[in-house]
Write a protein that holds these residues in place. Structure first.
Motif, mmCIF file in Angstrom:
data_model
loop_
_atom_site.group_PDB
_atom_site.id
_atom_site.type_symbol
_atom_site.label_atom_id
_atom_site.label_comp_id
_atom_site.label_asym_id
_atom_site.label_seq_id
_atom_site.Cartn_x
_atom_site.Cartn_y
_atom_site.Cartn_z
ATOM 1 N N LEU A 23 0.854 -1.181 0.000
ATOM 2 C CA LEU A 23 0.000 0.000 0.000
ATOM 3 C C LEU A 23 0.895 1.237 0.000
ATOM 4 C CD1 LEU A 23 -2.743 1.458 0.268
ATOM 5 C CD2 LEU A 23 -2.450 1.291 2.759
ATOM 6 N N CYS A 24 0.928 1.931 -1.137
ATOM 7 C CA CYS A 24 1.686 3.188 -1.275
ATOM 8 C C CYS A 24 0.694 4.321 -1.472
ATOM 9 C CB CYS A 24 2.612 3.133 -2.489
ATOM 10 S SG CYS A 24 4.009 2.037 -2.334
ATOM 11 N N ARG A 25 0.849 5.353 -0.669
ATOM 12 C CA ARG A 25 0.013 6.552 -0.794
ATOM 13 C C ARG A 25 0.879 7.722 -1.253
ATOM 14 N NH1 ARG A 25 -4.833 6.649 2.768
ATOM 15 N NH2 ARG A 25 -5.018 4.627 3.769
ATOM 16 N N ALA A 29 -3.956 10.033 -3.051
ATOM 17 C CA ALA A 29 -4.042 8.970 -4.055
ATOM 18 C C ALA A 29 -3.306 7.732 -3.558
ATOM 19 C CB ALA A 29 -3.447 9.444 -5.383
ATOM 20 N N VAL A 30 -3.662 6.604 -4.150
ATOM 21 C CA VAL A 30 -3.038 5.328 -3.810
ATOM 22 C C VAL A 30 -2.583 4.659 -5.108
ATOM 23 C CG1 VAL A 30 -5.240 4.086 -3.792
ATOM 24 C CG2 VAL A 30 -3.322 3.205 -2.485
ATOM 25 N N LEU A 31 -1.446 3.968 -5.046
ATOM 26 C CA LEU A 31 -0.887 3.290 -6.211
ATOM 27 C C LEU A 31 -1.601 1.956 -6.407
ATOM 28 C CD1 LEU A 31 1.346 3.286 -8.400
ATOM 29 C CD2 LEU A 31 2.831 2.160 -6.705
ATOM 30 N N GLU A 69 4.641 -4.567 -11.714
ATOM 31 C CA GLU A 69 3.298 -4.091 -12.042
ATOM 32 C C GLU A 69 3.182 -2.581 -12.185
ATOM 33 O OE1 GLU A 69 0.588 -5.831 -9.251
ATOM 34 O OE2 GLU A 69 1.032 -7.856 -9.945
ATOM 35 N N THR A 70 4.178 -1.822 -11.706
ATOM 36 C CA THR A 70 4.083 -0.356 -11.790
ATOM 37 C C THR A 70 5.326 0.299 -12.380
ATOM 38 O OG1 THR A 70 5.023 0.118 -9.605
ATOM 39 C CG2 THR A 70 2.643 -0.349 -9.707
ATOM 40 N N GLY A 71 6.430 -0.426 -12.453
ATOM 41 C CA GLY A 71 7.682 0.148 -12.933
ATOM 42 C C GLY A 71 8.367 1.041 -11.919
ATOM 43 N N LEU A 72 7.784 1.186 -10.736
ATOM 44 C CA LEU A 72 8.334 2.081 -9.715
ATOM 45 C C LEU A 72 9.142 1.292 -8.685
ATOM 46 C CD1 LEU A 72 5.211 4.336 -9.060
ATOM 47 C CD2 LEU A 72 7.072 4.682 -10.706
ATOM 48 N N ASP A 73 10.143 1.952 -8.131
ATOM 49 C CA ASP A 73 10.928 1.374 -7.051
ATOM 50 C C ASP A 73 10.244 1.704 -5.737
ATOM 51 O OD1 ASP A 73 12.940 0.326 -8.733
ATOM 52 O OD2 ASP A 73 13.841 2.314 -8.899
ATOM 53 N N VAL A 74 9.889 0.676 -4.993
ATOM 54 C CA VAL A 74 9.123 0.812 -3.760
ATOM 55 C C VAL A 74 9.935 0.280 -2.588
ATOM 56 C CG1 VAL A 74 7.055 -0.014 -2.567
ATOM 57 C CG2 VAL A 74 6.917 0.648 -4.962
ATOM 58 N N VAL A 75 9.880 1.000 -1.481
ATOM 59 C CA VAL A 75 10.473 0.538 -0.228
ATOM 60 C C VAL A 75 9.341 -0.086 0.579
ATOM 61 C CG1 VAL A 75 11.634 1.213 1.903
ATOM 62 C CG2 VAL A 75 12.240 2.328 -0.265
ATOM 63 N N VAL A 76 9.530 -1.342 0.970
ATOM 64 C CA VAL A 76 8.501 -2.084 1.685
ATOM 65 C C VAL A 76 8.733 -1.957 3.181
ATOM 66 C CG1 VAL A 76 7.452 -4.360 2.011
ATOM 67 C CG2 VAL A 76 8.256 -3.662 -0.261
ATOM 68 N N GLY A 77 7.686 -1.575 3.904
ATOM 69 C CA GLY A 77 7.785 -1.364 5.344
ATOM 70 C C GLY A 77 7.119 -2.457 6.156
ATOM 71 N N ASP A 78 6.412 -2.037 7.193
ATOM 72 C CA ASP A 78 5.791 -2.955 8.138
ATOM 73 C C ASP A 78 4.548 -3.632 7.572
ATOM 74 O OD1 ASP A 78 7.670 -2.309 10.078
ATOM 75 O OD2 ASP A 78 6.418 -0.735 10.955
ATOM 76 N N VAL A 79 4.206 -4.771 8.147
ATOM 77 C CA VAL A 79 2.961 -5.459 7.811
ATOM 78 C C VAL A 79 1.801 -4.633 8.353
ATOM 79 C CG1 VAL A 79 1.564 -7.530 8.207
ATOM 80 C CG2 VAL A 79 4.026 -7.746 7.828
ATOM 81 N N LEU A 80 0.821 -4.351 7.487
ATOM 82 C CA LEU A 80 -0.382 -3.625 7.903
ATOM 83 C C LEU A 80 -1.478 -4.582 8.337
ATOM 84 C CD1 LEU A 80 -0.649 -0.902 5.120
ATOM 85 C CD2 LEU A 80 0.121 -0.609 7.485
ATOM 86 N N ASP A 81 -1.612 -5.681 7.601
ATOM 87 C CA ASP A 81 -2.665 -6.640 7.919
ATOM 88 C C ASP A 81 -2.421 -7.928 7.137
ATOM 89 O OD1 ASP A 81 -4.958 -7.733 9.036
ATOM 90 O OD2 ASP A 81 -6.238 -6.043 8.475
ATOM 91 N N THR A 110 7.364 5.286 -1.948
ATOM 92 C CA THR A 110 8.196 5.497 -3.129
ATOM 93 C C THR A 110 8.402 6.993 -3.326
ATOM 94 O OG1 THR A 110 8.501 5.037 -5.483
ATOM 95 C CG2 THR A 110 6.245 5.463 -4.765
ATOM 96 N N ASP A 111 9.612 7.348 -3.676
ATOM 97 C CA ASP A 111 9.877 8.731 -4.065
ATOM 98 C C ASP A 111 10.154 8.782 -5.570
ATOM 99 O OD1 ASP A 111 12.382 7.581 -4.146
ATOM 100 O OD2 ASP A 111 13.277 8.912 -2.655
#
Length: 154
Positions: A23-25, A29-31, A69-81, A110-111
């Motif tokens: 989940l990236c916000r 907006a959400v990705l 799926e998005t072409g973006l570099d994402v940093v994955v953090g904590d488990v939300l659920d 993601t930045d």
């Protein structure tokens, strides 16, 4: 066989799938990525993510899937659920399955300023976008259960 030519003694094949999502916000907006025609729910929008490969760490799988799926570099953090769904039904190939899906939902950041684009062409996603939360709340954009789970959690 029954009168319609179908099997009445068919036994469902047990299948379990573990998937990781992010989940990236960005502002309001959400990705999201849109499910392709070859999936059971074409046209619905979902979180970037998907099935883990054997031996793959869930955070790495979430990062890999988000990039595909998005072409973006994402940093994955904590488990939300953690979500769980269990049902018996037909797989896309027609096989009867007793399906159990486990969804690990992570917070992500993601930045990366590029526009999202699907890199895994021909896969389960055919589009990616930053979707306004207002469009989700109003129902203008149809989403999967994992999106609702993630938004409720974080």
């Amino acid at each position: 066989m029954d009168g319609a030519g179908g099997r009445t003694d068919e036994e469902a094949v047990r299948r379990q799938r573990v998937a990781a999502y992010v989940l990236c916000r960005r502002g309001e907006a959400v990705l999201l990525s849109r499910l392709s025609p070859g999936t059971p729910r074409p046209g619905l929008w979902s979180l970037p993510g998907g099935g883990l490969e054997h031996g793959e760490h869930p955070r790495e799988g979430a990062r890999r899937e988000a990039h595909e799926e998005t072409g973006l570099d994402v940093v994955v953090g904590d488990v939300l659920d953690v979500g769980s769904s269990h049902f018996t039904g037909r797989a896309p190939d027609g096989r009867l399955e007793d399906f159990h899906g486990i969804s690990l939902v992570f917070a992500g950041e993601t930045d990366d300023e590029r526009e999202p684009v699907v890199l895994d062409v021909g896969g389960t996603s055919d589009a990616a976008a930053w979707v306004p939360l207002a469009d989700l709340a109003s129902g203008v954009v149809g989403v999967t259960e994992v999106v609702r789970l993630a938004l409720a959690a974080g």
